[in-house]
Every structure is written in C-alpha cells, then in structure tokens.
Design an enzyme around this catalytic site. Structure first.
Site, mmCIF file in Angstrom:
data_model
loop_
_atom_site.group_PDB
_atom_site.id
_atom_site.type_symbol
_atom_site.label_atom_id
_atom_site.label_comp_id
_atom_site.label_asym_id
_atom_site.label_seq_id
_atom_site.Cartn_x
_atom_site.Cartn_y
_atom_site.Cartn_z
ATOM 1 N N ASP A 39 -25.847 37.543 107.100
ATOM 2 C CA ASP A 39 -24.757 37.032 107.928
ATOM 3 C C ASP A 39 -23.857 38.231 108.259
ATOM 4 O OD1 ASP A 39 -22.991 35.531 109.377
ATOM 5 O OD2 ASP A 39 -22.710 33.984 107.857
HETATM 6 C C1 BGC Z 1 -21.240 33.093 110.905
HETATM 7 C C2 BGC Z 1 -22.671 32.996 111.429
HETATM 8 C C3 BGC Z 1 -22.784 33.639 112.773
HETATM 9 C C4 BGC Z 1 -22.301 35.079 112.661
HETATM 10 C C5 BGC Z 1 -22.369 35.837 113.965
HETATM 11 C C6 BGC Z 1 -20.723 34.511 110.963
HETATM 12 O O1 BGC Z 1 -19.361 34.580 110.662
HETATM 13 O O2 BGC Z 1 -21.194 32.618 109.581
HETATM 14 O O3 BGC Z 1 -23.076 31.644 111.514
HETATM 15 O O4 BGC Z 1 -24.107 33.569 113.241
HETATM 16 O O5 BGC Z 1 -20.953 35.092 112.227
HETATM 17 O O6 BGC Z 1 -21.413 35.330 114.847
#
Ligand code: BGC
Length: 813
Positions: free
Chosen positions: A224
């Site tokens: 993530d």
């Molecule tokens: C979120 C993800 C997301 C990523 C990119 C993170 O903060 O938890 O679900 O895909 O950001 O935006």
C-alpha cells in the site's frame, strides 16, 4: 508469457543497482523502465468505483460506478463482471495498466471508515463478488489488485494497528476473499498498512504462506502507498514492489543490505522475476506490440449499464404499499432534503474520482415527471459537515469572467509563475513549476442568499483566506498525520464565517505556501447560511402535506464516511431524523431514500411509507432511483451486511486499538453470525431486501449424502405470489448443531438468483461449495470437514429462513 528460463536470462542482464531500482515505483503511480531488458513502465490507479488515472485533476473525468457496497448488494456476478470490464476500458482510455481494486476487507464493524469501499460482512459473498470484478477487469488485459492483504478492516491508527486474530478466523474469514481472488487469477495483491499478529503485513510471512505456497499465487505483491517503513524485514518477506517512489525504504538501503549479506540476492531476483512476469502479462516487456483495437463502448451504453447497476443495488428495506409510484396519478411531488439536490454519489478518500456526470435524485425525479406533475424541492435543515468545494455554480474566475476559479502559482516574491482557469477549487495536484512557493486560488463568489456563509480552506502548512482584501484566516497548520489519504486527499478543513449579500461579487483569495512533507492539496470551500431549523422543518412539512407523495433523501457527509478515519457513531447528522419524522407525520405516502455507503441508525424506520437504500449510487444514481421509484426497474438489492437498529447492538462497537492492538475477540462470529450468536435482532438482516413482488418458498431438496470433500447442490422451488415479474435472491445457510467443533450459529453458504413472472414457479439451483463445509483445524494446521449431519437452510435473509433439510457429510481433509 515468457517461461522461467527466458526470465532468468533477463534477470542475469541486470546489475544489482538496476534490480533494486525496479523494485520501487518511479513516481506516485508508475513503475520504473529498464531499457536493458526492454521493460516499459506501467501505471497503477485507484479504484474501485472508477479509474481516476495518473492525475487528480477535474479535467480528467471518470465513469463513476456505484460504491462497492452497492455492487455487492446486487448479488449479481455477471453484472459485476461487466462493470469490471467497464473499469478496465476506462483504465485503457487513461493509460492505466493496473486498477487498484477490489477492496476485499470485510465489514467487521459498521464503524469502518472504508465500509462503502468494501463489499460485505461475509467472506463468501465478498469472495464471489470480488472474483467477478477481478474476472471482468482482467478479461480486458488490465490487471486487478486485491487489497488490502489482510485484516485491514478499519481505519483507526491504520498505519500502525496490530490486528490480533486467531488462525482459524484469519483463514476462514479474512483470508478467504483473497483466496477467492487468487483462484480467479488476480494478478496483483496489495499488502496493507496494518500488522497482523505482531508483524506488519508488508513484512509478514502471510505473503508467502498461504498466498504463494498454498494458493499458488504467481503475480506481484505491491505495498500500500507508503506502507513500507523498514528495509530488511520487508525485503526478506514476499513483498515485491514498494509504492510510491522514487524515494522509499528500499533503494540504496536495500543495496547496502544485500552487500552486507542481510538480504539474499535470490530474494531480490524473485521480486524482479515477479515484476517482469507482471510486465509480460501487461504487454510491457519486449518489443512494443501492435496497439490493441478494442472497441470503445458507446457513451449511452455505458450510462445505461451504470444506471442499471445502481438500480440493481438499490435495496427496498420496507414498503407499506407506497412503491412503486404511478406517475400518471401524481399531481405534486415533494422532493426533500439536502441530499436530494446534492446526492452523494461516492465516498471519500483514495477511491474518489471526478465523475464525468452526476445525477441527483431531484434531477432524476424531475426528468421522469417533466410535463406530468409538479416537483417541489425543499432542502430541509442544514447538514453540517465540511462545506463543499467552490465550483462553477458558486464562483467565477475573476480573470476570465468564466464560472470556476483562477489557480495561480507564485514564487517566493509573489511573482506569478503559472496561472490557469479551473472549474473547481478542489485542487489536489496543482502544477509545481520550478521555484513554486505559494498556490493561490482566486474566486469571485456569487452568493445566492444573503446571510452568514461558512468559508473554508483545507491543506497543511501556512495558509490564508482573504475576502475583498480583508483577512479572514491566516496561520500555520502543521501536518499532524502521516496518513497519505488525509495528507493528499482529504486534509482537514479550517472554516470561518462571513456575511455575504446576494447579488454582490466578493473576491475570495486563498493562499497556501508549499513546504516539504505537507502535500500539495489545497481546497477552498463555501456553504450558504444555515437555515433556521424550525423554519426548514416547517417548510418541509408544508410541502409534504400539500403533495401526493413526499420523497425525503437523507444521508452521510464526508465527515462521517471517509478513508483515513472511522466513524464514531451511526446517527444521521444534524436534524435529518427530525426531518424524516416531520415529513412522515405530514404525509403517510413518504418514501425515504438513505444515501450512505454503510449502515446508519434509522430510528423512524417504522414511520416511513417506504424505505430505500441507495448507497453511494455512482454517476447515474439519480436516474436509477427515479427508475426504481416509478417502477421502471425493480430495486434489485439485498443487504450485503446486517444493519443494526442501534450501534450498541452490533457485534463490534469499537474499532479503537488498545495499546496499539485491535483484538478480533469475536473470532468467526462476524456480521450476521455475531447477531445470531448473541440472539439479537438487527434492524435489517444480511440478505434482506424486498423487491416489488412477493415470494413463497415451496420446497427444498438436496442429496442425503455428500461425497467427501465435494461441493453439492440444493434446489429451492419458489413461487412469485405477487402481481408483477421479479427477481429473487434465494440464499442458503448452513448449521451444525450438536457438533463438537465450534461453528457459527448458521453461516452463509451460497445463493442463486431467479426470475419469475407473476404467479410463476421456478427452481433456484444453489451450489454449496466444499470450502464452506470445511473448517481450519488449528491443532493440525490444515483444513478439515467434520463428519456428521449438516442442516441446510434456504431463505430470504440470514434472519428469514423458510425451509430446511439435513445432509450427511463424510469426513474430509
Ligand atoms: C489506500 C489504497 C490506495 C492507495 C493509493 C492508500 O492510502 O489505502 O487503497 O490504493 O492509497 O491511492
């Protein structure tokens, strides 16, 4: 696809520096290129309700689907698969190769801030709907990313929380949807921010077992965004790619760790192999192929599909002979509530997109009744919540005189480096020319009402807000969070009030100084004077009693449901409960539409004539709701999650970690299982939803004996006893009373949807997969099916079981 030998040859061409460079993103969304092996970069983008594309810019709009909760509520895998393909076509249009969806975390508690973005409380339903989305996306040559692996089910302290969950619950509940996604061939798995049982998931052995060793996952594991904070631990684990880049905890540090022998070279090679394999699958490895000529869907067909999906996910919770409405018999319809005119079509956070269009419930009803009946809109009391960003409806660019705002970037001396017209003051990625020091938004406000307005600015660092030269707000607002969603997408709003006069054009100038680590976002917002509650309720009541039907739309705000924080209660904000009560008392033909992504308390639910749940219905939501209200389409939805009458009754009423730990004390008993175990009655059970006709469950048949380790099917004969055609979602649950193994009271095992004309009898064939018969034996560390009788129950929801039979299960490992 290239075989192992070919990949090995490519890996051999790379020096350690080159390998390590590939394992961290080149920027926020793209991977790095490597000409030595003809590797081109590829791009990832959120997901899941629309594909935003690599820039967060209102000029790059996206098709906005209903929220994940609404998709799960369709209980319609072929439809979800089509929507997945639509996402993939959107991805291709935007040069995106990997869609960061589906989100397979579970609705463990109704407080979960990303509830709207996840499918269900149930692992089996989540797995089935998630797999359908994966198949749909990947059928178009775009990769899906199953996230967030694993047990990332709430937002409080999400970067650090250590989820403590027993092995059996982890396997049977939280890992199960990921297992289903892997079985569906998902190409990418995203490791979450959280830790599980003491180890952060980006460094967890769960990335190897069960993911690769047992399930045979051969794709890529990405972190993530910002989840990797250590070098060796994460590099030694099954993580392949650190996002975003180019900075990060790997890079140079990983190279040094390899030199010191702390990370074995073969581990790094394995990661590079996964990355190259992924590139190969995406067509980003080797000579550039011919561009594919996939036909673009027609815009009208896209809108129709998204509209159909929104209706299919709309849940009719209650109906006292009010719906469907007969447009021919209506002279006046009152459409009431702030959400009626500003229907919330999507939830907040990284999932957000700039939709290509948006229809409110009011738009939908007006379009349907144009030339037939009078539609009166009354906004009702104020909603509270953050003021909405300035847009073309409320402001004018003082430079061009065109609706919108003027965005300027200034250097340290206040000299303009860049200026452009924009349609919204929600600027998450303003341009950054060399020497950029301050971002400024200028807007001439066009207040429609005189009175005390609320003006706001969101961002971090030094900011100011001036109205006609007068300073309203100035200060330094330090970043108090590391959460990327809060820093880059929904920074806190600072508000002030100012007296504005309708008909004037006051000039609002907002400035934000750029500083390291404070993000780029700046959002300027304004909300009109808050109406007097008694007067607003009075106007709503009068309109309702003077109308044939009152449609009240209530819902949550971005303050309630948003990534990066959990909810603290489930009440509808401000005076919305009072509004519904007043309108329902004034007109028994009151339809309430609940516009929220997750559960809210509905204390007046027995007072409303009909109660519809729209979720965040996507860009065509208003049109779809009009279809449902006037009977053009059936409200096809069934709840994917149990809705409590009051938060206090729910099986999990807090998502706050204690001492950094969040203990999943309920074990297997998540959602309806927990309600059944506690013997409590929710407002609406998992699986509940009425549609427009009625059904009789006539007969259930199945095998007396099931083959060891095999799936089996049962047949449920149902009759449409109403006076119109309809679709019924026939659900099957299992129970093992008297067993020595701990099981849920009963648990969801499968479903089948059937269509029938009025009076017609049809048979639903429901497959009960072998995996829902087995349990994880913690002592043996393996799956086991216990021999003995198993009750099979068929019904309309977890709390409305109509028929049952017993099958005999042989033991199986
Ligand atoms: C979120 C993800 C997301 C990523 C990119 C993170 O903060 O938890 O679900 O895909 O950001 O935006």
């Amino acid at each position: 696809m290239r075989d192992e030998d070919e990949l090995d040859r490519l890996i051999d061409k790379l020096i350690p520096e080159a390998k390590v460079r590939l394992l961290t993103g080149a920027d926020t969304w793209a991977t790095a290129a490597e000409p030595a092996v003809e590797l081109r970069p590829w791009v990832m983008s959120d997901g899941p309700a629309g594909v935003r594309g690599p820039s967060w810019d209102e000029r790059h709009t996206a098709v906005l689907l209903p929220s994940a909760t609404a998709l799960a509520a369709t209980w319609d895998e072929p439809l979800v698969e089509r929507l997945g393909s639509l996402l993939a076509l959107e991805a291709r249009r935007k040069g995106v190769h990997v869609v960061l969806a589906p989100n397979l975390n579970l609705h463990r508690s109704p407080l979960g801030g990303r509830h709207f973005e996840c499918f269900s409380e149930d692992p089996e339903l989540t797995g089935r709907i998630g797999a359908a989305l994966v198949r749909g996306i990947q059928a178009q040559g775009v990769a899906a990313a199953a996230k967030h692996y694993v047990a990332n089910d709430s937002e409080t302290d999400r970067l650090t929380v250590d989820v403590r969950v027993g092995e059996r619950a982890l396997r049977e509940v939280y890992l199960a949807p990921f297992e289903a996604a892997v079985a569906a061939g998902v190409r990418v798995v995203m490791a979450g921010y959280n830790a599980v049982n003491g180890t952060t998931t980006t460094a967890s052995s769960l990335l190897s077992t069960p993911l690769r060793t047992e399930w045979g996952f051969d794709g890529l594991v990405v972190s993530d965004w910002g989840a990797v904070r250590t070098t060796c631990e994460t590099a030694r684990a099954g993580l392949d790619l650190v996002m975003p880049g180019p900075e990060g905890a790997w890079g140079e540090a990983l190279l040094r760790a390899m030199e010191r022998g702390e990370v074995a070279p073969h581990l790094v090679d394995a990661k590079v192999r996964h990355l190259l394999q992924q590139a190969d699958w995406l067509g980003a490895l080797g000579p550039v192929g011919r561009p594919s000529n996939r036909p673009r869907p027609r815009p009208a067909a896209v809108r129709d599909l998204v509209r159909r999906a929104a209706a299919a996910g709309t849940v009719l919770l209650a109906n006292r002979d009010v719906l469907p409405l007969d447009a021919e018999r209506l002279a006046t319809v009152a459409v009431i509530g702030a959400h009626a005119a500003r229907t919330r079509t999507q939830g907040g956070g990284s999932a957000g997109v700039f939709p290509q269009a948006e229809a409110s419930v009011l738009d939908g009803v007006r379009a349907r009744l144009r030339g037939r009946a009078k539609v009166v809109h009354v906004p009702g009391p104020g909603l509270g919540g953050p003021p909405p960003a300035l847009d073309e409806a409320l402001s004018t660019d003082p430079d061009s005189g065109v609706p919108g705002v003027l965005l300027r970037v200034l250097d340290a001396d206040g000299i303009e480096l860049h200026a452009e017209h924009r349609s919204t003051a929600r600027q998450l990625e303003p341009p950054l020319p060399d020497g950029a020091h301050t971002v400024e938004i200028r807007a001439q406000l066009r207040p429609r009402a005189s009175g005390v307005w609320t003006l706001g600015i969101a961002g971090f660092g030094r900011m100011s807000l001036r109205l006609d030269g007068r300073e309203l707000l100035a200060g330094d607002f330090p970043r108090e969070t590391d959460d990327p969603a809060l820093v880059h997408v929904t920074p806190p709003v600072h508000t002030v009030t100012a007296e504005l006069t309708a008909g004037t054009l006051p000039l609002l100038v907002a400035r934000r100084e750029l500083a390291p680590d404070t993000g780029r976002a700046v959002v300027v917002s304004a909300a009109p004077p808050v109406p007097d509650t008694a007067a607003a309720l009075g106007a709503a009541t009068r309109a309702a009693s003077a109308s044939d039907v009152a449609i009240v739309v209530v819902g949550t705000t971005e303050d309630d449901e948003c990534e990066g924080r959990d909810r603290v209660h489930l009440r509808l904000g401000a005076d919305q409960d009072a509004l519904v009560r007043a309108v329902a008392a004034a007109n028994p033909r009151t339809v309430v539409i609940v516009n929220s992504g997750g559960p809210v308390e509905l204390p007046w639910r027995h007072e409303a004539g009909a109660l519809l749940l729209s979720w965040f219905p996507g860009q065509e939501g208003g049109a779809a709701l009009a279809d449902v209200l006037f009977g053009r389409r059936e409200p096809g939805g069934r709840l994917p999650t149990t809705w409590p009458a009051a938060l206090a009754d729910a099986p999990v009423t807090s998502t706050a970690p204690s001492g950094g730990r969040l203990v999943y004390t309920e074990g297997l008993h998540i959602g309806h299982r927990g309600w059944l175990r506690a013997g409590r009655e929710p407002a609406y059970w998992f699986g509940h939803g009425l549609g427009f006709t009625t059904w009789e469950y006539e007969d259930l048949t199945g095998p007396a004996q099931v083959a060891a380790g095999e799936s089996f099917t049962v047949r449920v004969r149902v009759r449409n006893t109403g006076d119109r055609a309809g679709r019924e979602v026939v659900q099957v649950y299992l129970a093992r009373p008297g067993s020595s193994v701990e099981y849920p009271e009963r648990w969801f095992a499968g479903y089948a949807a059937v269509h029938a004309r009025a009076g017609q009898t049809v048979t639903a064939v429901v497959r009960v997969p072998a995996r829902v018969l087995r349990h994880w034996d913690e002592h043996a560390g393996g799956w086991r099916t216990e021999a003995g009788p198993c009750r099979v129950l068929a019904g309309r929801s977890a709390g409305d079981v109509r028929l049952d039979l017993e099958v005999e299960l042989p033991a199986a490992d």
